[in-house]
Design a protein around this motif. Structure first.
Motif, mmCIF file in Angstrom:
data_model
loop_
_atom_site.group_PDB
_atom_site.id
_atom_site.type_symbol
_atom_site.label_atom_id
_atom_site.label_comp_id
_atom_site.label_asym_id
_atom_site.label_seq_id
_atom_site.Cartn_x
_atom_site.Cartn_y
_atom_site.Cartn_z
ATOM 1 N N ASP A 161 -18.234 5.516 -3.293
ATOM 2 C CA ASP A 161 -19.491 5.015 -2.737
ATOM 3 C C ASP A 161 -19.282 3.962 -1.659
ATOM 4 N N VAL A 162 -18.046 3.811 -1.205
ATOM 5 C CA VAL A 162 -17.733 2.833 -0.157
ATOM 6 C C VAL A 162 -17.474 3.561 1.152
ATOM 7 N N SER A 163 -18.235 3.216 2.185
ATOM 8 C CA SER A 163 -18.027 3.791 3.517
ATOM 9 C C SER A 163 -17.885 2.657 4.513
ATOM 10 N N VAL A 164 -16.795 2.672 5.258
ATOM 11 C CA VAL A 164 -16.467 1.563 6.147
ATOM 12 C C VAL A 164 -16.371 2.054 7.583
ATOM 13 N N ASP A 165 -17.148 1.430 8.464
ATOM 14 C CA ASP A 165 -16.985 1.632 9.898
ATOM 15 C C ASP A 165 -15.786 0.787 10.309
ATOM 16 N N SER A 166 -14.652 1.444 10.495
ATOM 17 C CA SER A 166 -13.390 0.720 10.630
ATOM 18 C C SER A 166 -13.355 -0.257 11.798
ATOM 19 N N ARG A 209 3.390 -1.229 -10.125
ATOM 20 C CA ARG A 209 2.626 -2.408 -9.709
ATOM 21 C C ARG A 209 1.351 -1.982 -8.993
ATOM 22 N N ALA A 210 1.453 -0.932 -8.171
ATOM 23 C CA ALA A 210 0.258 -0.412 -7.507
ATOM 24 C C ALA A 210 -0.733 0.154 -8.517
ATOM 25 N N LEU A 211 -0.224 0.786 -9.571
ATOM 26 C CA LEU A 211 -1.088 1.394 -10.586
ATOM 27 C C LEU A 211 -1.883 0.368 -11.377
ATOM 28 N N THR A 212 -1.378 -0.859 -11.476
ATOM 29 C CA THR A 212 -2.095 -1.874 -12.245
ATOM 30 C C THR A 212 -3.467 -2.160 -11.651
ATOM 31 N N HIS A 213 -3.661 -1.832 -10.382
ATOM 32 C CA HIS A 213 -4.971 -2.035 -9.745
ATOM 33 C C HIS A 213 -5.912 -0.865 -9.994
ATOM 34 N N GLN A 214 -5.421 0.143 -10.737
ATOM 35 C CA GLN A 214 -6.205 1.331 -11.088
ATOM 36 C C GLN A 214 -6.843 1.976 -9.855
ATOM 37 N N PRO A 215 -6.007 2.317 -8.871
ATOM 38 C CA PRO A 215 -6.523 2.860 -7.609
ATOM 39 C C PRO A 215 -6.976 4.304 -7.733
ATOM 40 N N LYS A 216 -7.861 4.704 -6.834
ATOM 41 C CA LYS A 216 -8.249 6.110 -6.702
ATOM 42 C C LYS A 216 -7.284 6.844 -5.771
ATOM 43 N N VAL A 217 -6.659 6.068 -4.852
ATOM 44 C CA VAL A 217 -5.768 6.634 -3.836
ATOM 45 C C VAL A 217 -4.525 5.755 -3.738
ATOM 46 N N ILE A 218 -3.355 6.394 -3.610
ATOM 47 C CA ILE A 218 -2.122 5.659 -3.331
ATOM 48 C C ILE A 218 -1.516 6.201 -2.043
ATOM 49 N N LEU A 241 -12.989 -1.513 -0.302
ATOM 50 C CA LEU A 241 -12.147 -0.350 -0.051
ATOM 51 C C LEU A 241 -10.755 -0.543 -0.642
ATOM 52 N N ARG A 242 -10.185 -1.715 -0.434
ATOM 53 C CA ARG A 242 -8.817 -1.975 -0.884
ATOM 54 C C ARG A 242 -8.697 -2.060 -2.394
ATOM 55 N N LYS A 243 -9.791 -2.323 -3.083
ATOM 56 C CA LYS A 243 -9.766 -2.319 -4.542
ATOM 57 C C LYS A 243 -9.446 -0.929 -5.081
ATOM 58 N N GLN A 244 -9.731 0.095 -4.273
ATOM 59 C CA GLN A 244 -9.562 1.468 -4.728
ATOM 60 C C GLN A 244 -8.344 2.166 -4.122
ATOM 61 N N ILE A 245 -7.642 1.476 -3.207
ATOM 62 C CA ILE A 245 -6.490 2.070 -2.522
ATOM 63 C C ILE A 245 -5.285 1.139 -2.653
ATOM 64 N N SER A 246 -4.148 1.675 -3.036
ATOM 65 C CA SER A 246 -2.906 0.909 -3.061
ATOM 66 C C SER A 246 -1.952 1.472 -2.020
ATOM 67 N N LEU A 247 -1.313 0.588 -1.282
ATOM 68 C CA LEU A 247 -0.351 0.965 -0.251
ATOM 69 C C LEU A 247 1.039 0.534 -0.695
ATOM 70 N N VAL A 248 1.940 1.511 -0.812
ATOM 71 C CA VAL A 248 3.317 1.237 -1.238
ATOM 72 C C VAL A 248 4.218 1.368 -0.017
ATOM 73 N N PHE A 249 4.828 0.263 0.389
ATOM 74 C CA PHE A 249 5.640 0.242 1.595
ATOM 75 C C PHE A 249 7.050 0.774 1.326
ATOM 76 N N GLN A 250 7.825 0.914 2.420
ATOM 77 C CA GLN A 250 9.194 1.424 2.311
ATOM 78 C C GLN A 250 10.049 0.533 1.423
ATOM 79 N N SER A 251 9.916 -0.769 1.599
ATOM 80 C CA SER A 251 10.681 -1.705 0.771
ATOM 81 C C SER A 251 9.886 -2.003 -0.499
ATOM 82 N N TYR A 252 10.563 -2.481 -1.506
ATOM 83 C CA TYR A 252 9.894 -2.786 -2.767
ATOM 84 C C TYR A 252 10.344 -4.169 -3.229
ATOM 85 N N PRO A 253 9.799 -5.222 -2.586
ATOM 86 C CA PRO A 253 10.223 -6.587 -2.917
ATOM 87 C C PRO A 253 9.860 -6.964 -4.344
ATOM 88 N N MET A 254 10.795 -7.638 -5.007
ATOM 89 C CA MET A 254 10.569 -8.141 -6.358
ATOM 90 C C MET A 254 11.130 -9.551 -6.450
#
Length: 230
Positions: free
Chosen positions: A62-67, A152-161, A78-91
């Protein structure tokens, strides 16, 4: 369902993304191929509003964003529902795997320690890391570090990764771990978008494949990896 419509991004008169359209349903895996410098990573950042696009819309649930004119509130939704996993995985190198997931949930997102621990353990369990809860980063393989990043991305319970070149730092033996993980995410009903330069890896995870070149996104094939094994 995630819908991207007419996304355009220019820098210094150079068109990086030219009216890009993309649609990914729950449980689908869209893979975007293309050479280095084609704008693949930029597309992922544009989807979540990390680069200032000139026009386009991103819609999820139900979120629509004019970018081009997104407000901070819209981007947060929008970001609550999307997780972005980068090339590196800092810990945090002096903290365990479990602590690396719990502390951001507790300190940044305000969950009490018990709730954060329960959520972190559930995410790690889904990615077959239950035996690594108390391991430190130096004790993990590259593939295991990648899975911790995904957990770690899954902990945010995203709809999209969104995955940015998830196998670029892994040898061939560890790529299979990422393939298995993507299939696990799809089984959970999560929509996955992956950018990569590796067509073999793409064939193992994709339900839909695209090529990004000269700013344009073109469909190559559908469902090529829908039943691919690890």
């Amino acid at each position: 369902m995630l819908q991207v419509r007419g996304l355009r991004y220019e820098v210094g008169g150079n068109t990086i993304l030219q009216d890009v359209n993309l649609q990914v349903r729950p449980g689908e895996s869209a893979v975007i191929l293309g050479p280095s410098g084609a704008g693949k990573s930029t597309l992922l950042k544009a989807i979540v509003g990390l680069v200032p696009v000139q026009r386009g819309t991103v819609t999820l649930q139900d979120v629509s964003v004019d970018s081009a004119h997104a407000t901070a509130r819209q981007l947060r939704a929008l970001r609550k529902q999307i997780s972005l996993v980068f090339q590196s995985y800092p810990m945090f190198i002096h903290k365990t795997v479990l602590q690396n997931l719990v502390e951001p949930l507790h300190l940044v997102h305000g969950l009490d320690h018990n709730a954060a621990t329960e959520l972190a353990q559930a995410s790690l369990e889904k990615l077959r890391l239950h035996d690594k809860l108390h391991a430190y980063p130096h004790e993990l393989s590259g593939g295991q570090k990648q899975r911790v990043s995904i957990a770690r991305a899954l902990t945010h319970q995203p709809k999209v990764i969104l995955f940015d070149e998830p196998t670029s730092a892994l040898d061939s033996d560890l790529v299979g771990e990422v393939v298995h993980t993507v299939h696990t995410l799809r089984d959970m009903g999560i929509a996955v978008i992956t950018v990569t330069h590796d067509p073999v890896f793409a064939s193992r995870i994709a339900t839909h494949t695209y090529r990004l070149a000269h700013g344009g996104l073109n469909a190559l094939n559908s469902r090529i990896g829908s039943s691919a094994g690890v």
